[in-house]
Design an enzyme around this catalytic site. Structure first.
Site, PDB file in Angstrom:
ATOM      1  CG  ASP A 155      -0.305   0.259   2.398  1.00 35.30           C
ATOM      2  OD1 ASP A 155       1.013  -0.494   2.709  1.00 35.30           O
ATOM      3  OD2 ASP A 155      -0.595   0.753   3.532  1.00 35.30           O
ATOM      4  CG  HIS A 469      -1.378  -7.131  -1.638  1.00 36.17           C
ATOM      5  ND1 HIS A 469      -2.736  -7.471  -2.038  1.00 36.17           N
ATOM      6  CD2 HIS A 469      -1.285  -6.095  -0.694  1.00 36.17           C
ATOM      7  CE1 HIS A 469      -3.363  -6.392  -1.795  1.00 36.17           C
ATOM      8  NE2 HIS A 469      -2.769  -5.612  -0.839  1.00 36.17           N
ATOM      9  CG  ASP A 514       3.539 -16.304  -5.863  1.00 37.84           C
ATOM     10  OD1 ASP A 514       3.447 -14.870  -5.663  1.00 37.84           O
ATOM     11  OD2 ASP A 514       4.131 -16.510  -6.882  1.00 37.84           O
ATOM     12  CD  GLU A 523       0.569  -5.291   2.165  1.00 36.27           C
ATOM     13  OE1 GLU A 523      -0.336  -5.903   2.470  1.00 36.27           O
ATOM     14  OE2 GLU A 523       0.703  -3.952   1.983  1.00 36.27           O
TER      15      GLU A 523
HETATM   16  O1  G3I Z   1       0.843 -10.744  18.327  1.00 38.94           O
HETATM   17  C1  G3I Z   1      -0.346 -11.843  18.231  1.00 38.94           C
HETATM   18  C2  G3I Z   1      -0.031 -13.288  18.566  1.00 38.94           C
HETATM   19  O2  G3I Z   1       0.142 -13.264  19.864  1.00 38.94           O
HETATM   20  C3  G3I Z   1      -0.962 -14.186  18.244  1.00 38.94           C
HETATM   21  O3  G3I Z   1      -0.840 -15.393  18.637  1.00 38.94           O
HETATM   22  C4  G3I Z   1      -1.406 -14.107  16.682  1.00 38.94           C
HETATM   23  C5  G3I Z   1      -2.678 -14.941  16.419  1.00 38.94           C
HETATM   24  O4  G3I Z   1      -3.263 -14.655  15.065  1.00 38.94           O
HETATM   25  O5  G3I Z   1      -1.596 -12.825  16.321  1.00 38.94           O
HETATM   26  C6  G3I Z   1      -0.693 -11.861  16.587  1.00 38.94           C
HETATM   27  O6  G3I Z   1      -1.184 -10.740  16.044  1.00 38.94           O
HETATM   28  C7  G3I Z   1      -1.289 -10.355  14.887  1.00 38.94           C
HETATM   29  C8  G3I Z   1      -0.292  -9.354  14.471  1.00 38.94           C
HETATM   30  O7  G3I Z   1      -0.122  -8.856  13.178  1.00 38.94           O
HETATM   31  C9  G3I Z   1       1.294  -9.605  14.955  1.00 38.94           C
HETATM   32  O8  G3I Z   1       2.063  -8.672  14.533  1.00 38.94           O
HETATM   33  C10 G3I Z   1      -2.451 -10.197  14.373  1.00 38.94           C
HETATM   34  O9  G3I Z   1      -3.624 -11.247  14.390  1.00 38.94           O
HETATM   35  C11 G3I Z   1      -2.671  -9.382  12.814  1.00 38.94           C
HETATM   36  O10 G3I Z   1      -3.751  -9.104  12.559  1.00 38.94           O
HETATM   37  C12 G3I Z   1      -1.343  -8.333  12.767  1.00 38.94           C
HETATM   38  O11 G3I Z   1      -1.369  -8.171  11.525  1.00 38.94           O
HETATM   39  C13 G3I Z   1      -0.750  -6.980  11.121  1.00 38.94           C
HETATM   40  C14 G3I Z   1      -1.469  -6.341   9.787  1.00 38.94           C
HETATM   41  O12 G3I Z   1      -0.944  -5.001   9.430  1.00 38.94           O
HETATM   42  C15 G3I Z   1      -2.920  -6.119  10.297  1.00 38.94           C
HETATM   43  O13 G3I Z   1      -3.098  -5.103  11.087  1.00 38.94           O
HETATM   44  C16 G3I Z   1       0.586  -7.018  10.720  1.00 38.94           C
HETATM   45  O14 G3I Z   1       1.320  -7.491  11.750  1.00 38.94           O
HETATM   46  C17 G3I Z   1       1.157  -5.947   9.945  1.00 38.94           C
HETATM   47  O15 G3I Z   1       2.508  -6.085   9.607  1.00 38.94           O
HETATM   48  C18 G3I Z   1       0.310  -5.486   9.059  1.00 38.94           C
HETATM   49  O16 G3I Z   1       0.757  -4.235   8.439  1.00 38.94           O
HETATM   50  C19 G3I Z   1       0.232  -4.010   7.186  1.00 38.94           C
HETATM   51  C20 G3I Z   1      -0.312  -2.367   7.502  1.00 38.94           C
HETATM   52  O17 G3I Z   1      -1.394  -2.505   8.376  1.00 38.94           O
HETATM   53  C21 G3I Z   1      -0.488  -1.647   6.233  1.00 38.94           C
HETATM   54  N1  G3I Z   1       0.590  -1.697   5.382  1.00 38.94           N
HETATM   55  C22 G3I Z   1       0.777  -3.022   4.906  1.00 38.94           C
HETATM   56  C23 G3I Z   1       1.377  -3.856   6.224  1.00 38.94           C
HETATM   57  C24 G3I Z   1       1.815  -5.268   5.786  1.00 38.94           C
HETATM   58  O18 G3I Z   1       0.838  -6.073   5.530  1.00 38.94           O
HETATM   59  O1  9MR Z   2      -4.318  -3.791   0.047  1.00 44.44           O
HETATM   60  C1  9MR Z   2      -4.541  -3.520   1.478  1.00 44.44           C
HETATM   61  C2  9MR Z   2      -3.023  -3.954   2.107  1.00 44.44           C
HETATM   62  O2  9MR Z   2      -1.901  -3.321   1.540  1.00 44.44           O
HETATM   63  C3  9MR Z   2      -2.939  -4.105   3.573  1.00 44.44           C
HETATM   64  O3  9MR Z   2      -1.715  -4.553   4.284  1.00 44.44           O
HETATM   65  C4  9MR Z   2      -4.348  -4.765   4.240  1.00 44.44           C
HETATM   66  C5  9MR Z   2      -4.094  -4.403   5.580  1.00 44.44           C
HETATM   67  O4  9MR Z   2      -5.511  -4.818   6.268  1.00 44.44           O
HETATM   68  O5  9MR Z   2      -5.366  -4.280   3.508  1.00 44.44           O
HETATM   69  C6  9MR Z   2      -5.337  -4.277   2.195  1.00 44.44           C
HETATM   70  O6  9MR Z   2      -6.385  -3.874   1.725  1.00 44.44           O
HETATM   71  C7  9MR Z   2      -7.626  -4.665   1.846  1.00 44.44           C
HETATM   72  C8  9MR Z   2      -8.709  -4.020   2.716  1.00 44.44           C
HETATM   73  O7  9MR Z   2      -8.302  -4.241   4.300  1.00 44.44           O
HETATM   74  C9  9MR Z   2      -9.756  -4.940   2.517  1.00 44.44           C
HETATM   75  N1  9MR Z   2     -10.466  -5.217   1.428  1.00 44.44           N
HETATM   76  C10 9MR Z   2      -9.332  -5.677   0.537  1.00 44.44           C
HETATM   77  C11 9MR Z   2      -8.368  -4.727   0.408  1.00 44.44           C
HETATM   78  C12 9MR Z   2      -7.328  -5.417  -0.442  1.00 44.44           C
HETATM   79  O8  9MR Z   2      -7.312  -5.192  -1.875  1.00 44.44           O
END
Ligand code: G3I
Ligand code: 9MR
Ligand code: ZN
Length: 540
Positions: A155, A469, A514, A523
């Site tokens: 993103d 992604h 993939d 991603e």
């Molecule tokens: O830490 C807990 C762990 O204790 C537990 O056992 C596990 C079970 O699912 O969950 C863990 O938490 C997860 C956390 O990441 C760990 O860092 C959450 O479920 C999970 O939803 C969370 O995901 C994060 C995601 O955003 C959604 O918020 C990712 O870390 C994070 O790297 C990712 O970052 C995104 C940004 O929001 C937007 N840009 C892209 C980026 C990469 O995808």
């Molecule tokens: O494309 C988004 C990605 O870069 C983010 O890490 C992710 C985090 O939640 O969300 C993706 O966007 C999705 C959105 O959350 C839900 N609708 C579909 C989107 C992907 O195309």
């Protein structure tokens, strides 16, 4: 379409340095295996696998074929008596050079606010993006011009917390392995004087400084549109209004940490910039002192982009205090660090975007400033305990990895590389070489020695991911994705529709696809690349 299939004999598809640990992970009960010269089919070496292991993470029975003893440079594949064959791979001491450069160059491709020109970007060139000033959320008449920096991931959001982690990893890599950065990349700024890794980090650090609220000294948590654009929008076509989310203590804390670190590292090259970093860090620290009890950051209701929410800011404060002490030697920072260290309610060996205490511990243990001996000993002992735990898990794992089955979470490849980074720092500070082979196996996993038989780095290995992604890779009309990007990797949490539909019931390490749609497994992100650059810096 998903192209990756689970592979019978998994190897590092980049290859192996002559003296490194070399293990082929073979599905099934194992037995005899041979190394075949891929050019002429000649069998050059034969071995016997260790007894098979029931590997919980991959859900497979696997046998480990150790061929560390075979050191002769060449191109080979592994074969078994039941007719399985691996991808071909090289043995030579330069196997990591190109990947290391590409994974660093990836940060240039993540740049926001500058056109990527053909001489530097090749076919992946594009126009400048996101140059309009950002509206301060909640103060709609106020605007701040915070252009530049790196896009976070697939993103186009720019988030302070993961940005600070990514820059810190690269700066630490340069600090510990300067010789790994001797060659120009090159970048538009290359000047033959300051290493390119510092030019690239400066691009992010300048943006981070723009994210510091002039009025309060606190740091805005993030700069994004209100929601994510469609999956194939090029950055320059993403023209929705930009918003600054409110200041947070976690953003301000890690900002103070990475700025104090930068003040030290840039000082030999650019004294004025180093001074601006220190000033920014001290101002952020003053904000933290004035705001001892801040709530964790939550997205404002209208803003649906990445949250990077984190209710615990003691670890970011701990990191900030450690770096400010290391850089200035001033007692109040030492006092603050000691007080936070005693608090003990946060991880002191974590290197993630949420738990950043490891950076504080590293800074204190590497500091030239006077330390409190008991505290330093305690932190060092804790670091070695953690490293020993990771090594013990690795010894039981089929693929030699330190992740437990429940650690295949969103961005699991960050954990793989963070663990390798911790093992390297523990080895360096203790003088122990016991962790080295575990580090190698973590790298081998990323480049293909995994249950998917996939290299998780675009453009590198026989079967690299092809559909990350990553909006620019999807939207640019170029067949190949931008090279050198590290995929998040297996995530058993089934956090996107594709994963829920196609990956349910899979083993943790096989919960990967993939495909572009699977943003929760495939991603790419700056802070997944950065620890991998750190680790490869040790190997080049
Ligand atoms: O830490 C807990 C762990 O204790 C537990 O056992 C596990 C079970 O699912 O969950 C863990 O938490 C997860 C956390 O990441 C760990 O860092 C959450 O479920 C999970 O939803 C969370 O995901 C994060 C995601 O955003 C959604 O918020 C990712 O870390 C994070 O790297 C990712 O970052 C995104 C940004 O929001 C937007 N840009 C892209 C980026 C990469 O995808
Ligand atoms: O494309 C988004 C990605 O870069 C983010 O890490 C992710 C985090 O939640 O969300 C993706 O966007 C999705 C959105 O959350 C839900 N609708 C579909 C989107 C992907 O195309
Ligand atoms: Zn941009």
């Amino acid at each position: 379409m998903e192209h990756a299939q689970q592979n019978g004999i998994a190897v590092n598809q980049l290859g192996y340095r002559s003296r490194d640990a070399k293990i082929a992970v073979i599905a099934g009960q194992g037995g005899r295996f041979r190394i075949v010269n891929a050019e002429n089919g000649e069998v050059v070496w034969q071995g016997q696998t260790a007894p098979a292991i029931e590997d919980a993470s991959s859900g497979r029975t696997v046998s480990r074929g150790d061929f560390t003893a075979w050191e002769a440079p060449g191109t080979y594949r592994i074969e078994t008596e039941d007719g399985q064959s691996s991808e071909s791979f090289g043995i030579n001491d330069a196997v990591y050079q190109d990947a290391h450069r590409a994974m660093l160059k990836a940060f240039y491709y993540f740049r926001c606010g500058a056109a990527l020109d053909e001489p530097h970007a090749g076919p992946w060139k594009h126009e400048a993006c996101h140059l309009t000033p950002a509206i301060v959320h909640g103060h709609e008449s106020r605007q701040v011009d915070a252009w530049g920096g790196w896009h976070d991931a697939g993103d186009y959001g720019k988030y302070v917390v993961p940005g600070a982690k990514a820059a810190a990893d690269l700066l630490l890599a340069f600090d510990l392995y300067p010789e790994a950065f001797a060659q120009p990349l090159p970048l538009p700024e290359s000047d033959g004087r300051m290493p390119d890794v510092l030019h690239e980090c400066r691009y992010e650090l300048d943006w981070l400084q723009r994210m510091q609220d002039e009025e309060s000294g606190g740091v805005f948590h993030k700069l994004t549109t209100l929601r994510f654009p469609a999956g194939d929008v090029m950055p320059e076509d993403d023209t929705a209004p930009l918003y600054l989310s409110p200041v947070s203590a976690t953003a301000t804390g890690c900002f103070a940490g990475v700025m104090a670190m930068s003040a030290r590292i840039y000082s030999p090259y650019d004294e004025a910039f180093a001074a601006s970093c220190l000033k920014a860090s001290e101002r952020a620290w003053a904000w933290l002192e004035d705001h001892p009890d801040e709530p964790g950051f939550r997205n404002p209701a209208e803003i649906a982009t990445g949250e990077y929410g984190d209710g615990q800011d003691a670890d970011e404060r701990y990191w900030a205090a450690a770096e400010l002490y290391r850089t200035t030697g001033e007692t109040p920072y030492h006092e603050a660090f000691r007080a936070l260290a005693k608090q003990g309610s946060f991880g002191k060996y974590e290197l993630g975007w949420a738990d950043m205490g490891g950076y504080g511990t590293f800074a204190y243990l590497m500091s030239e400033q006077e330390e409190e001996p008991e505290l330093a000993q305690e932190l060092m002992a804790g670091l070695l305990r953690r490293a020993d735990e990771l090594a013990a898990v690795s010894d039981r794992d089929g693929y030699g990895l330190s992740l437990l089955p429940d650690q295949y979470i969103w961005g699991s490849n960050m954990l793989v590389m963070n663990h390798a980074m911790l093992l390297l720092v523990a080895g360096r500070l203790s003088g122990s070489e016991d962790y080295e082979r575990h580090v190698h196996e973590h790298v081998h996993y990323v480049f293909g020695a995994n249950v998917m038989g996939t290299s998780y780095v675009t453009g590198y290995g026989a079967r690299p991911i092809r559909h990350p992604h990553h909006r620019p890779s999807e939207g640019d009309g170029v067949e190949e994705p931008v090279p050198g990007l590290v995929s998040g990797g297996p995530n058993k949490g089934l956090h996107d529709d594709y994963a829920r539909e196609h990956l349910a019931g899979r083993a943790p390490a096989a919960s990967f696809a993939d495909v572009m749609e699977s943003y929760s497994t495939n991603e790419v992100a700056i802070y997944w690349n950065s620890p991998a650059v750190f680790v490869l810096s040790h190997l080049v």
